[in-house]
Write a protein that holds these residues in place. Sequence first.
Motif, mmCIF file in Angstrom:
data_model
loop_
_atom_site.group_PDB
_atom_site.id
_atom_site.type_symbol
_atom_site.label_atom_id
_atom_site.label_comp_id
_atom_site.label_asym_id
_atom_site.label_seq_id
_atom_site.Cartn_x
_atom_site.Cartn_y
_atom_site.Cartn_z
ATOM 1 N N MET A 1 9.256 -10.031 -4.420
ATOM 2 C CA MET A 1 7.922 -10.605 -4.252
ATOM 3 C C MET A 1 6.983 -9.574 -3.636
ATOM 4 N N LYS A 2 5.763 -9.499 -4.130
ATOM 5 C CA LYS A 2 4.797 -8.534 -3.627
ATOM 6 C C LYS A 2 4.297 -8.955 -2.253
ATOM 7 N N GLU A 3 4.240 -7.992 -1.361
ATOM 8 C CA GLU A 3 3.824 -8.241 0.014
ATOM 9 C C GLU A 3 2.320 -8.522 0.076
ATOM 10 N N LYS A 4 1.961 -9.660 0.628
ATOM 11 C CA LYS A 4 0.555 -10.007 0.845
ATOM 12 C C LYS A 4 0.227 -9.806 2.313
ATOM 13 N N ILE A 5 -0.997 -9.409 2.600
ATOM 14 C CA ILE A 5 -1.418 -9.121 3.964
ATOM 15 C C ILE A 5 -2.470 -10.129 4.405
ATOM 16 N N LYS A 6 -2.336 -10.570 5.650
ATOM 17 C CA LYS A 6 -3.338 -11.440 6.263
ATOM 18 C C LYS A 6 -3.341 -11.121 7.758
ATOM 19 N N LEU A 7 -4.427 -10.480 8.206
ATOM 20 C CA LEU A 7 -4.571 -10.100 9.610
ATOM 21 C C LEU A 7 -5.711 -10.917 10.208
ATOM 22 N N ASN A 8 -5.489 -11.455 11.389
ATOM 23 C CA ASN A 8 -6.482 -12.315 12.035
ATOM 24 C C ASN A 8 -7.060 -11.657 13.278
ATOM 25 N N THR A 9 -8.370 -11.794 13.436
ATOM 26 C CA THR A 9 -9.047 -11.401 14.668
ATOM 27 C C THR A 9 -9.731 -12.661 15.200
ATOM 28 N N LYS A 10 -10.521 -12.510 16.222
ATOM 29 C CA LYS A 10 -11.218 -13.665 16.790
ATOM 30 C C LYS A 10 -12.107 -14.356 15.753
ATOM 31 N N LEU A 69 -8.481 -4.692 1.434
ATOM 32 C CA LEU A 69 -8.577 -6.009 2.055
ATOM 33 C C LEU A 69 -10.017 -6.507 2.121
ATOM 34 N N ALA A 70 -10.177 -7.784 1.862
ATOM 35 C CA ALA A 70 -11.460 -8.453 2.037
ATOM 36 C C ALA A 70 -11.622 -8.766 3.518
ATOM 37 N N ILE A 71 -12.859 -8.698 3.999
ATOM 38 C CA ILE A 71 -13.186 -9.135 5.359
ATOM 39 C C ILE A 71 -13.844 -10.500 5.214
ATOM 40 N N GLU A 72 -13.157 -11.520 5.711
ATOM 41 C CA GLU A 72 -13.626 -12.902 5.569
ATOM 42 C C GLU A 72 -14.021 -13.450 6.936
ATOM 43 N N ALA A 114 -13.048 -5.502 12.579
ATOM 44 C CA ALA A 114 -12.144 -5.239 11.456
ATOM 45 C C ALA A 114 -11.439 -3.893 11.623
ATOM 46 N N LEU A 115 -12.190 -2.867 12.038
ATOM 47 C CA LEU A 115 -11.600 -1.543 12.221
ATOM 48 C C LEU A 115 -10.532 -1.572 13.306
ATOM 49 N N GLU A 116 -10.823 -2.230 14.406
ATOM 50 C CA GLU A 116 -9.849 -2.315 15.498
ATOM 51 C C GLU A 116 -8.544 -2.962 15.013
ATOM 52 N N GLU A 117 -8.651 -4.009 14.211
ATOM 53 C CA GLU A 117 -7.461 -4.713 13.714
ATOM 54 C C GLU A 117 -6.672 -3.855 12.727
ATOM 55 N N ILE A 118 -7.371 -3.145 11.841
ATOM 56 C CA ILE A 118 -6.654 -2.329 10.854
ATOM 57 C C ILE A 118 -6.002 -1.118 11.522
ATOM 58 N N ASN A 124 0.837 0.306 14.689
ATOM 59 C CA ASN A 124 1.955 -0.477 15.206
ATOM 60 C C ASN A 124 2.858 -1.062 14.125
ATOM 61 N N LYS A 125 2.283 -1.606 13.067
ATOM 62 C CA LYS A 125 3.110 -2.218 12.017
ATOM 63 C C LYS A 125 3.620 -1.177 11.022
ATOM 64 N N LEU A 126 2.731 -0.283 10.584
ATOM 65 C CA LEU A 126 3.126 0.730 9.599
ATOM 66 C C LEU A 126 3.679 1.997 10.246
ATOM 67 N N ASN A 127 3.550 2.088 11.559
ATOM 68 C CA ASN A 127 4.044 3.241 12.319
ATOM 69 C C ASN A 127 3.460 4.564 11.827
ATOM 70 N N LEU A 128 2.160 4.546 11.523
ATOM 71 C CA LEU A 128 1.500 5.781 11.124
ATOM 72 C C LEU A 128 1.196 6.603 12.374
ATOM 73 N N ARG A 129 1.005 7.895 12.175
ATOM 74 C CA ARG A 129 0.697 8.781 13.304
ATOM 75 C C ARG A 129 -0.718 9.344 13.227
ATOM 76 N N ARG A 130 -1.363 9.167 12.048
ATOM 77 C CA ARG A 130 -2.701 9.740 11.847
ATOM 78 C C ARG A 130 -3.447 8.935 10.795
ATOM 79 N N ILE A 131 -4.756 8.707 11.057
ATOM 80 C CA ILE A 131 -5.636 8.056 10.092
ATOM 81 C C ILE A 131 -6.793 9.000 9.792
ATOM 82 N N ASN A 132 -7.073 9.171 8.510
ATOM 83 C CA ASN A 132 -8.185 9.999 8.050
ATOM 84 C C ASN A 132 -9.350 9.106 7.647
#
Length: 194
Positions: A1-10, A69-72, A114-118, A124-132
């Motif tokens: 099954m394809k992984e779907k993403i849903k991240l929540n902020t305030k 991702l859409a920002i809703e 949105a930026l803070e959440e991504i 933390n979730k993807l364990n990346l070390r750098r974002i461009n």
Amino acid sequence: MKEKIKLNTKRLVLRDWNRKDMEYLIENLNNINITKWMHIIPNPYTLEDAKKWMKICEEIEEPRVNYHLAIELKFERHIIGGIALTNVDSLDQTATIGYWLGEKYWNKNYASEALEEILEFSFNKLNLRRINSSTFVGNVSSRKMLEKYGFKEEGFRKKIYRCKADNELKDEYIFGLLKEDWLDRIKTKNNENE
């Protein structure tokens, strides 16, 4: 099954795009004040453009290397923009981030939220070390937001892209954010709030 993403902020939900979002996508992107800061988004932005975008978004690969991702708005349940984490490289632990908001949603801190959440998801979730990331010269708001979250300017490229919306050649600033710099920012922020 394809992984779907849903991240929540305030106030927001960051989630995968779906075809029900096309009306909001067209409404928000059919604006030269937004598309002049984006490389491949045409102006005007039509139903055909939205359909092409949805087709791209439906093609979720495994393992996932792109998170478009859409920002809703959480309580109104409509789309106000988009944020993407692309070219996720698990070997180098890097990815590239980009974002946009509909003009009537500017100056309400939605993009920051949105930026803070991504970034949280990336480090933390993807364990990346750098974002461009990058911004076209003149996009002061985007530059300030990147700097607010600890991104450092690392370079400049002259006439790198022809913007599809206004057909102008654009210069861009290149930015990077290391996980340790992001953690230092959070630690400093937490200390200030104590």
